[in-house]
Structures are given as structure tokens and as C-alpha cells.
Design an enzyme around this catalytic site. Structure first.
Site, short mmCIF file in Angstrom:
data_model
loop_
_atom_site.label_atom_id
_atom_site.label_comp_id
_atom_site.label_asym_id
_atom_site.label_seq_id
_atom_site.Cartn_x
_atom_site.Cartn_y
_atom_site.Cartn_z
CD GLU A 221 54.44 55.54 -21.48
OE1 GLU A 221 53.44 56.28 -21.63
OE2 GLU A 221 55.55 55.83 -21.92
CD GLU A 222 51.29 52.96 -18.79
OE1 GLU A 222 50.54 53.87 -18.39
OE2 GLU A 222 51.39 52.65 -19.98
CB SER A 624 46.59 58.00 -26.98
OG SER A 624 47.46 57.10 -26.35
CG ASP A 699 53.56 55.33 -30.55
OD1 ASP A 699 54.04 55.15 -29.42
OD2 ASP A 699 52.43 55.81 -30.75
CG HIS A 731 51.81 57.85 -28.02
ND1 HIS A 731 51.02 57.02 -28.78
CD2 HIS A 731 51.04 58.21 -26.97
CE1 HIS A 731 49.83 56.90 -28.21
NE2 HIS A 731 49.82 57.61 -27.11
#
Length: 758
Positions: A221-222, A624, A699, A731
């Protein structure tokens, strides 16, 4: 949030328009209807219908190892969300479909693990083929499809490799093509490609919290890392990640659907809480010879990147500390797992706010043992060469290298994209590796450019676009000379956008000053204006770190549809956004919801000075991080905006994940006051302007609890607002099947509150 609050783009991908470049000649052959000569007005219905108005939107562009083929995933003219595998043979100049997803696909439902992995890659709404990989000899292509694996050859034949009720994740062919590998049921499987069924080669674990061969949540994800295992070049060893989620807190995620609710106990590492326990191991292809890699005495680290040396004798591991203040480059012995630190990359010390170290994939290990490395150590992202224990700088200046495209080791040439000529229009450049001087620009400065190189960096696939031209693509040589169009994508004839070209409005650009004197870039599209008339503004923002939204590239049809409704469309990149240097980006450090709000405020005030703007009708929208920004902007400046739309917002940063949040705000256990100031819930009762809150109810990134916490606060204080929730949507509710409804809802809301053209 990278498109998502992810490392590379923050939440930005949901905001940025998708460019398209694909064989329109093929498209035209499929759709022979002539384009109407009359001027048509864009609608949201048409923007989100098929075929895409950008022309076909290919993905995953690759050049075969032997350089003979260019392959890509191309969406269908009758279903913009379904992708097939196409190939362009350079010798003949002909396109053909290599794998038809409709003919081979079963359409069966994917496992929750694969759904979530796709969501983190932001391809959750897509159908058909979403990824593929070439064999090293360039003779075959591995194609995952609907949970199973296929092997396609260039003579048109396709062979099924797996047929099981379980999904095969992270499938790959070994470098020499002898083995097939994939992850099934949280274990790594390996087998010969000859047809013998692959077998599990990692240990069977008693705990369901243990995974082998996968990347943990925050890595996907990051950190822009989706791989969980890595083959050595000669296929003798495999580096395999193992992670245990047992320490990670459980979030009960209710995927609320239209006809029922599924409850998932999701391991979600919220800021200030434990991460998964990650380790790295080395083994032979059959699972024997298992050794653990020495990653150091501190278990609370990030396994950032893993790479093999070209000769396979060394494994290189980038170890990042949890505070994300440094990256250690480890050199690992593949036989024993013993490691040593080659060098350490520290967060630049160029900002009084403090900084972080940005992960990058812009590096390359060379055959002579040296390394081309991207670093922000001088305050801007540039390339360096690490050789014989020392660094030498290859590029420099108040601009940034945005991508390392390729290295031609035979000729000592390095190719990269960067902003040397314009931060709004990246170009492809070449540089002499041994005697770096001024970079040589290889692309047209009238376009924003991106490029993919062949393995030897002698052939390039260049894509370019402008505010008036959807993305074009061509094959170029090492001098930048265009050898052949892959897709000229001219908007004429049967091109989907041709009926709307006469009404297309050009984009204008400019700058205003931030409080510290920095230039803030903006873009604007106006409708055809009448003298003396004032127009409402649709002010779209993102605002978060590691993202750039103002560009001279093609924005897509959506802004044009907004303008067709009689609105001015406006964007501004605030301090904290990417590609402007460390000092500019790091002002957001420990200060989320402050400098970026101030800069967007400056944008709104600038708009109010323009004689053609209706100062009472400036609406602000974001998704977001942009949704978070909407809340902070309305809280900070009641009355400045006529209305605000907040999509999938983070409202309480303690609810967001460790890697992203702690990078910019630190550890909430150590500085809770920073989190209190950054959160959007406490001051929600200050919102006095019309607010529309939107969120997907399934989400798994910005979890729905962010919105429910806000809803409860506003209801308790009797603060009025409107909301639109999307059952079963993640999301990415702003895209895919609900996109049209999202945008029609937004403008119906604005209409009800009088934020509309006269």
C-alpha cells in the site's frame, strides 16, 4: 494512499487522469462508424461509457527481452474495463491479439486475497488480464487470468498451467525459464515448467497469520513493493519473505453490500501500533538449504527493496528504519545469509521541519559491480554512481530526476526522465556515465513524456501527451529518433473523442506565491465566456505529499465535461507536493492540514480576483487525501468556499497505517499533539458551508470508520451535511462502475445549493 495513500503517489492516483496510448488503427478497424461533424457536448454518461474517449487505454507496456516485440494490455472498445494481451512485432509492424481474455477466462470470483492485492495496485475494477511476464528467452509469456495461469507463445498457442480452486498469486517464470513459481494458500510453490505440478517449498506454518512469498500490507500500500520472493539470475537460489501478522491489530471491516454484508477480520497496522514481523530467507528451488538473512538486531524495520547482483553472487537488501530517517544498503551472502552494510542513505538535512527518506525504484546494479542510485541528499532528487565505496554525482540542479529508464552498459550511457526543462512536462534525457555533463534531451518539450527501455537500453517506447493531445506512443532509438509510431492517436475520423474536439477548451497555466515566497503552479480550463458574465469554479485538489496534479499532459475528458456544464475547472499544487525538491515537499512534515490548506486558500483568493469568476460560487472537491483536505479547508475558512465535497477522507490519522502516517507525522505515541492538530474530527462542528461526504463502504485503505467517526461528531453537534455511501465499493468508488453516479451526485449537490451557472 497511492492512488492510494501510498508511497509513490500518496492518494494522488485517484485524482490524476489516466492517459491513453494504444493502437487506434486496430480500434478503427473494430468501429467503422464515422464521427459526426457537428459539435457535441460532453456528459458524464459518455465520459464513463465505452469506448474510452482517450482512445484505448493500454497498460503494462513491455519490450521483449530480445527486443523484437512490444506488448501491452489493451482494453476493449465495447468494455473499457476488460483488458486483453496484444503484441506489436517490430519486424512486420503488425499488431495482433496474443491472449483473448474472454475466450480463456472463466469469470469465477477471485479470492479475497487477490481482490485486496488488486485493490492495492488500483486495478480492482478491471477485468480480464491485469498483469503478465515475459520469459527470459523472449519466447513465451506467463499470463494470470481469473485465478489460474496460462503460458502464451508467439505462434498463437496458449497452454494452461494451473487449474485449481485456489488462486495463484505473484506468479513468475524463473530467469532462465526452467521453473514456474507462485504463492498459493500463503506458501510459495515452485515446479519445473515441463508440466510437473509445482509443490510447496516453504514450511507449513501452524498459524494462519504467517505468509511466505507475499509482501505485507504496508509494503504493497505504501512502499510500492508487491513482490515477496526474488529468483537469483542463475536460478540457484530464491530469496523469500516471511511475515507474521500476529502482532498487528485487527480491524473488523464490514464490506457492506447491496444485498448483504460480509465481515472481515483485517489485520491493519494503524499508526503507533505494531507492524507485521518481517524476515527474509534464502533457499534452493526445491526448498532445501534454507537460511535466514541477517537483517540486524532491530525487528521493527521495513524490508524496503530486494535485488540480486547481475552475477547472482550477492543479494542486496534495503533496510529502512521505522522512523523512515535512513536506508541501509545490505550486501548479503546467498549461501549463509550473513550481511554487511555497504552504505547508508540518510534523510536530507535541508529543512527546519525535519525530513524523511523517500524510497525509490530508480536504481540499477551494473555488471562492473557499481550502482546507479537516486538520492535527494543535495535537496533535489538526482542520480549518483556508487563505485569502489564512494559516490559521484551524475546529475545536479534545482530540478529532479523522475525516473531511471535504462542503462546501456556497452556504450556507457544512462537514460532518465526529469524536470530539467519544466516541472510541468518531464522529458527523456541521456547522459554519459563516465563523463557526465549537461544531459541531452531526447524528446519534444511541447509534450509531457514517459519512457520504457529495452533491457540493453538501445530501444525505447516513448509516450507523450499534451493538454490538447491524448497520449501518443512511438518506438525510438538511443538518440531519441522516432523509428515508428506505435500509436499516433490523432483525434480525427473514428477516434472516440473526435465528436467532441470542436468543443474542447484549452488549459492555461500560471503561478501564485505561497506565504514563504514559493511558486505554486496552477492550471485552469474555462468555458467559452461571454463578456460581463461570471462563472462558478470547480476547484479540485489533492494536497498530500509525494504527488503532483498540475501537468501539461492530457487531463482526460472528465475536466472537459465539467467545463461543458458551465464551470471553470481549477487545480493548484501546494507546498508538500512532489517534484519540487525536499524543502518544498517537507513543509508538510508534522504539519498536515496547515501549509497545504494555506496554499489552497491562496488559490481561492486568487480566483476571487478574476473578473470572470463568481466569487460566491467556488466549490472545492477532493478524494482520499483530497477528501481530508476538503474538511480542513472548510474548517479553517468558513465562507471562503461555497460548498465542499469530501470523498473517502482520512479524518483521524491514528486510523491510518504506520508507514504512510508516521513518515509525515511521526509516532503518535511520542507526539500526540501533532496528531490532534492534524485530525479533521475535532473542528468538524466549525463547518458552516454545504458539505457532501462520500465513501465506499468496503474501503480497506481509508477504512469506513474514518467517515463514521466524522458523521457521529457532526450529528452530535447538530452540524448539517449530506452524504452518499457506496455499498460494496472500496477506495476506488470514484472510478469503475460507480464513477458516473459519483460525479452526477456531486453536481446535483452543487445545483441544490446554488453553486451552478446562471
Amino acid at each position: 494512499m497511492t492512488t492510494r495513500l501510498t508511497f509513490r503517489a500518496g492518494l494522488a492516483g485517484l485524482l490524476l487522469a489516466t492517459t491513453a496510448f494504444a493502437p487506434c488503427a486496430v480500434y478503427a478497424a473494430e468501429n467503422q462508424k464515422s464521427a459526426p461533424a457537428m459539435q457535441n457536448s460532453l456528459t458524464f454518461e459518455r465520459v464513463f461509457a465505452s469506448p474510452s474517449l482517450d482512445g484505448p487505454a493500454p497498460r503494462e507496456v513491455k519490450i521483449s527481452p530480445d527486443g523484437r516485440w512490444l506488448t501491452l494490455l489493451r482494453n476493449r472498445s465495447d468494455d473499457r474495463e476488460r483488458y486483453d494481451l496484444w503484441g506489436y512485432e517490430r519486424a512486420t509492424g503488425e499488431w495482433r491479439m496474443l491472449v483473448d481474455s474472454l475466450k480463456l477466462g472463466s469469470g469465477r470470483e477471485l479470492s479475497e486475497a487477490e481482490k485486496m492485492q488488486r485493490e492495492r495496485k488500483r486495478v480492482g475494477s478491471l477485468k480480464g488480464i491485469v498483469s503478465y511476464g515475459w520469459s527470459k528467452d523472449g519466447k513465451a509469456i506467463l499470463v494470470p487470468l481469473d485465478g489460474d495461469l496460462w503460458l502464451a507463445t508467439l505462434d498463437g498457442s496458449v497452454r494452461r498451467l494451473t487449474d485449481s480452486p485456489e488462486d495463484e498469486l505473484n506468479a513468475a517464470l524463473s530467469p532462465k525459464g526452467r521453473y514456474l513459481s507462485f504463492v498459493r494458500d500463503q506458501r510459495l510453490y515452485v515446479g519445473p515448467l515441463s508440466g510437473v505440478a509445482p509443490k510447496a517449498v516453504t514450511p507449513e506454518e501452524p498459524a494462519r497469520t504467517v505468509h511466505w512469498g507475499e509482501a505485507e500490507f504496508v509494503a504493497q500500500e505504501e512502499m510500492d513493493r508487491f513482490a515477496g520472493y526474488w529468483w537469483s539470475p542463475e536460478e540457484s537460489r530464491i530469496a523469500v519473505e516471511r511475515f507474521d501478522e500476529a502482532p498487528v491489530g485487527v480491524v473488523t471491516r464490514a464490506a457492506i453490500g447491496a444485498e448483504g454484508t460480509k465481515v472481515f477480520e483485517q489485520r491493519y497496522p494503524a499508526a503507533g501500533t505494531p507492524n507485521a514481523l518481517v524476515s527474509l530467507h534464502l533457499m534452493n528451488p526445491d526448498g532445501s538449504g534454507l537460511v535466514k538473512v541477517d537483517l540486524g538486531s532491530d525487528p521493527d524495520i521495513y524490508l524496503a527493496r530486494v535485488d540480486w547482483a547481475p552475477d547472482g553472487r550477492t543479494l542486496f537488501v534495503q533496510r529502512e528504519d521505522r522512523a523512515q530517517s535512513k536506508i541501509d544498503m545490505l550486501a548479503v551472502d546467498p549461501a549463509t545469509g550473513r550481511s554487511r552494510v555497504l552504505f547508508t542513505e540518510h534523510a536530507p538535512r535541508v529543512s527546519p521541519n525535519g525530513t524523511w527518506v523517500n524510497l525509490s525504484s530508480n536504481y540499477r546494479f551494473l555488471k562492473d559491480g557499481s550502482l546507479v542510485w537516486w538520492s535527494e541528499r543535495d535537496g533535489f532528487g538526482h542520480l549518483y554512481r556508487f563505485k569502489d565505496g564512494t559516490f559521484s554525482q551524475l546529475t545536479s540542479g534545482r530540478w529532479v530526476v523522475t525516473g531511471l529508464v535504462g542503462v546501456d552498459e556497452a556504450k556507457g550511457r544512462i537514460y532518465f526522465t526529469g524536470t530539467k526543462d519544466s516541472v510541468l512536462a518531464p522529458q527523456l534525457y541521456a547522459l554519459d556515465l563516465a563523463r557526465p555533463a549537461a544531459p541531452e534531451r531526447l524528446t519534444d518539450p511541447g509534450f509531457a513524456n514517459a519512457a520504457v527501455a529495452s533491457a540493453d537500453a538501445t530501444t525505447f517506447y516513448v509516450t507523450r501527451s499534451s493538454s490538447t493531445q491524448p497520449a501518443q506512443s512511438y518506438v525510438a532509438d538511443a538518440t531519441g529518433k522516432r523509428l515508428a509510431w506505435v500509436e499516433e492517436n490523432r483525434v480525427e475520423g473514428t477516434h472516440p473523442y473526435a465528436p467532441y474536439l470542436a468543443a474542447h477548451r484549452e488549459t492555461t497555466f500560471g503561478t501564485i506565491k505561497a506565504d514563504d515566497g514559493s511558486d505554486l503552479h496552477w492550471l485552469m480550463i474555462t468555458p467559452k465566456m461571454e463578456p460581463g458574465k461570471h462563472y462558478p469554479v470547480f476547484f479540485e485538489h489533492y494536497g498530500g505529499p509525494h504527488a503532483q496534479t498540475v501537468s501539461k499532459g492530457w487531463l482526460g475528458a472528465l475536466p472537459q465535461a465539467i467545463v461543458a456544464k458551465g464551470y471553470i475547472y481549477f487545480r493548484l499544487d501546494n507546498r508538500g507536493s512532489a517534484n519540487r525538491g525536499v524543502a518544498f515537499e517537507s513543509q508538510i512534515r508534522n504539519a498536515m492540514g496547515t501549509v497545504e490548506v494555506a496554499d489552497q486558500r491562496a488559490g481561492a483568493k486568487y480566483l476571487k480576483t478574476l473578473p470572470f469568476v463568481d466569487p460566491a460560487k467556488i466549490a472545492t472537491y477532493g478524494w482520499s487525501y483530497g477528501g481530508y483536505m476538503t474538511l480542513k479547508m472548510l474548517e479553517s475558512d468558513p465562507g471562503l468556499y461555497a460548498a465542499g465535497i469530501s470523498g473517502a477522507p482520512v479524518t483521524k490519522w491514528e486510523l491510518y497505517d504506520t508507514s504512510y502516517t508516521e513518515r509525515y507525522l511521526g509516532d503518535p505515541r511520542k507526539q500526540p499533539e501533532v496528531y490532534r492538530a492534524a485530525d479533521a474530527i475535532e473542528n468538524a462542528p466549525k463547518i458552516a458551508d454545504p458539505l457532501l461526504l462520500m465513501h465506499g463502504m468496503a474501503d480497506d485503505n481509508v477504512v469506513f470508520e474514518n467517515s463514521t467517526a466524522l458523521i457521529a461528531k457532526m450529528q452530535a453537534s447538530s452540524t448539517q451535511f449530506e452524504m452518499m455511501l457506496y455499498p460494496g465499493q472500496t477506495h476506488s468508488a470514484v472510478r469503475g462502475s460507480t464513477a458516473r453516479h459519483v460525479w452526477e451526485t456531486i453536481f446535483a449537490f452543487l445545483g441544490r445549493h446554488g453553486v451552478k451557472p446562471e
